[in-house]
Design a protein around this motif. Structure first.
Motif, mmCIF file in Angstrom:
data_model
loop_
_atom_site.group_PDB
_atom_site.id
_atom_site.type_symbol
_atom_site.label_atom_id
_atom_site.label_comp_id
_atom_site.label_asym_id
_atom_site.label_seq_id
_atom_site.Cartn_x
_atom_site.Cartn_y
_atom_site.Cartn_z
ATOM 1 N N LEU A 158 -26.454 -40.201 15.452
ATOM 2 C CA LEU A 158 -25.910 -41.468 15.952
ATOM 3 C C LEU A 158 -24.389 -41.449 15.933
ATOM 4 C CD1 LEU A 158 -26.173 -44.433 16.816
ATOM 5 C CD2 LEU A 158 -26.341 -45.040 14.381
ATOM 6 N N ILE A 159 -23.814 -40.962 14.856
ATOM 7 C CA ILE A 159 -22.349 -40.921 14.720
ATOM 8 C C ILE A 159 -21.750 -39.837 15.612
ATOM 9 C CG2 ILE A 159 -20.458 -40.477 13.103
ATOM 10 C CD1 ILE A 159 -22.296 -41.641 10.897
ATOM 11 N N TRP A 160 -22.344 -38.652 15.596
ATOM 12 C CA TRP A 160 -21.778 -37.521 16.344
ATOM 13 C C TRP A 160 -21.871 -37.704 17.856
ATOM 14 C CZ3 TRP A 160 -25.248 -34.126 12.777
ATOM 15 C CH2 TRP A 160 -24.693 -34.108 11.500
ATOM 16 N N ASN A 161 -22.858 -38.475 18.306
ATOM 17 C CA ASN A 161 -23.032 -38.695 19.748
ATOM 18 C C ASN A 161 -22.499 -40.044 20.221
ATOM 19 O OD1 ASN A 161 -24.323 -36.210 20.241
ATOM 20 N ND2 ASN A 161 -26.297 -37.037 19.609
ATOM 21 N N ALA A 162 -21.716 -40.701 19.375
ATOM 22 C CA ALA A 162 -21.208 -42.037 19.718
ATOM 23 C C ALA A 162 -20.397 -42.011 21.008
ATOM 24 C CB ALA A 162 -20.362 -42.580 18.565
ATOM 25 N N PHE A 163 -19.610 -40.952 21.205
ATOM 26 C CA PHE A 163 -18.805 -40.844 22.427
ATOM 27 C C PHE A 163 -19.712 -40.755 23.666
ATOM 28 C CE2 PHE A 163 -15.461 -39.227 19.503
ATOM 29 C CZ PHE A 163 -14.465 -40.135 19.839
ATOM 30 N N ALA A 164 -20.822 -40.038 23.543
ATOM 31 C CA ALA A 164 -21.747 -39.885 24.674
ATOM 32 C C ALA A 164 -22.365 -41.225 25.052
ATOM 33 C CB ALA A 164 -22.846 -38.881 24.324
ATOM 34 N N TYR A 165 -22.708 -42.038 24.057
ATOM 35 C CA TYR A 165 -23.281 -43.353 24.339
ATOM 36 C C TYR A 165 -22.245 -44.263 25.010
ATOM 37 C CZ TYR A 165 -26.751 -41.634 20.995
ATOM 38 O OH TYR A 165 -27.694 -40.873 20.345
ATOM 39 N N ALA A 166 -20.999 -44.166 24.556
ATOM 40 C CA ALA A 166 -19.929 -44.960 25.169
ATOM 41 C C ALA A 166 -19.683 -44.520 26.613
ATOM 42 C CB ALA A 166 -18.649 -44.832 24.349
ATOM 43 N N LEU A 167 -19.694 -43.214 26.845
ATOM 44 C CA LEU A 167 -19.510 -42.689 28.208
ATOM 45 C C LEU A 167 -20.667 -43.080 29.118
ATOM 46 C CD1 LEU A 167 -18.111 -39.109 27.460
ATOM 47 C CD2 LEU A 167 -16.900 -40.989 28.578
ATOM 48 N N LEU A 168 -21.867 -43.134 28.553
ATOM 49 C CA LEU A 168 -23.033 -43.548 29.325
ATOM 50 C C LEU A 168 -22.860 -44.981 29.816
ATOM 51 C CD1 LEU A 168 -25.947 -43.056 30.333
ATOM 52 C CD2 LEU A 168 -26.745 -43.822 28.088
ATOM 53 N N LEU A 169 -22.423 -45.870 28.938
ATOM 54 C CA LEU A 169 -22.207 -47.267 29.310
ATOM 55 C C LEU A 169 -21.088 -47.404 30.332
ATOM 56 C CD1 LEU A 169 -22.623 -50.308 28.980
ATOM 57 C CD2 LEU A 169 -21.115 -50.228 26.977
ATOM 58 N N LEU A 170 -19.952 -46.780 30.046
ATOM 59 C CA LEU A 170 -18.801 -46.876 30.947
ATOM 60 C C LEU A 170 -19.107 -46.241 32.304
ATOM 61 C CD1 LEU A 170 -15.819 -47.663 31.289
ATOM 62 C CD2 LEU A 170 -15.203 -45.406 30.383
ATOM 63 N N GLY A 171 -19.746 -45.083 32.285
ATOM 64 C CA GLY A 171 -20.056 -44.369 33.527
ATOM 65 C C GLY A 171 -21.017 -45.131 34.426
ATOM 66 N N THR A 172 -22.057 -45.712 33.842
ATOM 67 C CA THR A 172 -23.020 -46.465 34.652
ATOM 68 C C THR A 172 -22.388 -47.727 35.219
ATOM 69 O OG1 THR A 172 -23.880 -47.438 32.590
ATOM 70 C CG2 THR A 172 -25.103 -45.607 33.548
ATOM 71 N N LEU A 173 -21.494 -48.330 34.474
ATOM 72 C CA LEU A 173 -20.784 -49.510 34.983
ATOM 73 C C LEU A 173 -19.968 -49.160 36.228
ATOM 74 C CD1 LEU A 173 -19.479 -51.345 31.783
ATOM 75 C CD2 LEU A 173 -20.956 -52.319 33.552
ATOM 76 N N ILE A 174 -19.237 -48.063 36.159
ATOM 77 C CA ILE A 174 -18.364 -47.663 37.266
ATOM 78 C C ILE A 174 -19.174 -47.141 38.457
ATOM 79 C CG2 ILE A 174 -16.561 -46.042 37.983
ATOM 80 C CD1 ILE A 174 -15.514 -46.158 35.077
ATOM 81 N N LEU A 175 -20.082 -46.214 38.192
ATOM 82 C CA LEU A 175 -20.834 -45.575 39.278
ATOM 83 C C LEU A 175 -21.803 -46.534 39.965
ATOM 84 C CD1 LEU A 175 -21.593 -42.118 37.616
ATOM 85 C CD2 LEU A 175 -19.803 -42.674 39.266
ATOM 86 N N GLY A 176 -22.312 -47.517 39.203
ATOM 87 C CA GLY A 176 -23.202 -48.500 39.797
ATOM 88 C C GLY A 176 -22.510 -49.324 40.865
ATOM 89 N N ARG A 177 -21.231 -49.580 40.671
ATOM 90 C CA ARG A 177 -20.460 -50.349 41.643
ATOM 91 C C ARG A 177 -19.969 -49.489 42.802
ATOM 92 N NH1 ARG A 177 -20.790 -53.031 37.260
ATOM 93 N NH2 ARG A 177 -20.359 -55.271 37.085
#
Length: 227
Positions: A158-177
């Motif tokens: 959970l801690i080591w992959n925190a950046f990946a989860y943040a990128l997943l949220l940010l990326g889907t927000l941008i690419l969805g639009r």
């Protein structure tokens, strides 16, 4: 259309694999340089997998073995923390692969709740689906790694992959639009229907105009005969 769609899919997935592997290798290296982490199992691979399966359904899962391999090679060959390189082995590869495959849970979301297009158009939907993806992938990753190595690392992952989860949220927000997170086949069919409708509508207008012109000519001819 079937042949051209299949060709387009192969090209699209090929591009996703090349770009995905490149950014994953670089991302794992950078995150390992930033953190003292035993095992980082994703940088951009979660986001790339979501893009692939959203655009191509089950066939999008074809990218997952390549992304998991990119993670493994980056951690084993380029890890700044040399003491952790040996941890990037077949056990972590299997766990990482299942982590990415678990994102197929999105198909249930698309089918029962919303379409792919609508899912990534609102902030609430993006937040919920990325939360679902993060939670399911974390649980699957931890359980598969437990089965392979007898080590339960859920808090560490959970801690080591925190950046990946943040990128997943940010990326889907941008690419969805940007209309990238769409079902390509449905989008092309809808576009084809729209073009056919416009063509038929234009043809109807032209036919109506020709009929009016024909009636006007007949009226002029009759007026000439009366004179």
């Amino acid at each position: 259309m079937a042949t051209s769609l299949k060709k387009y899919m192969c090209i699209d997935l090929g591009v996703l694999i090349v770009i995905g592997c490149a950014v994953e290798v670089l991302g794992i290296y950078i995150f390992n340089k930033m953190l003292t982490a035993e095992m980082i199992t994703s940088a951009f691979s979660l986001l790339i997998t979501v893009i692939a399966i959203t655009r191509w359904g089950w066939k999008g899962l074809f990218v997952t073995p390549f992304l998991a391999l990119a993670t493994l090679l980056s951690g084993r060959l380029m890890n700044p923390h040399t003491e952790f390189r040996e941890l990037y082995d077949w056990k972590l590869y299997v766990a990482t692969l299942f982590q990415l495959l678990s994102l197929s849970v999105n198909f249930i979301w698309y089918k029962k709740y919303r379409s792919e297009e609508k899912t990534f158009k609102t902030l609430s939907s993006v937040f919920l689906i990325t939360l679902l993806d993060s939670a399911v992938s974390l649980i699957v990753l931890s359980l598969v790694y437990l089965a392979c190595s007898f080590r339960f690392m859920i808090l560490g992952f959970l801690i080591w992959n925190a950046f990946a989860y943040a990128l997943l949220l940010l990326g889907t927000l941008i690419l969805g639009r940007q209309n990238i997170l769409v079902n390509v086949k449905r989008a092309l069919i809808a576009q084809k229907k729209e073009l056919e409708f416009e063509k038929n509508f234009k043809f109807s207008l032209e036919e109506e105009k020709q009929t009016e012109n024909s009636l006007e000519k007949k009226g002029d001819f009759k007026d000439g005969q009366d004179d």
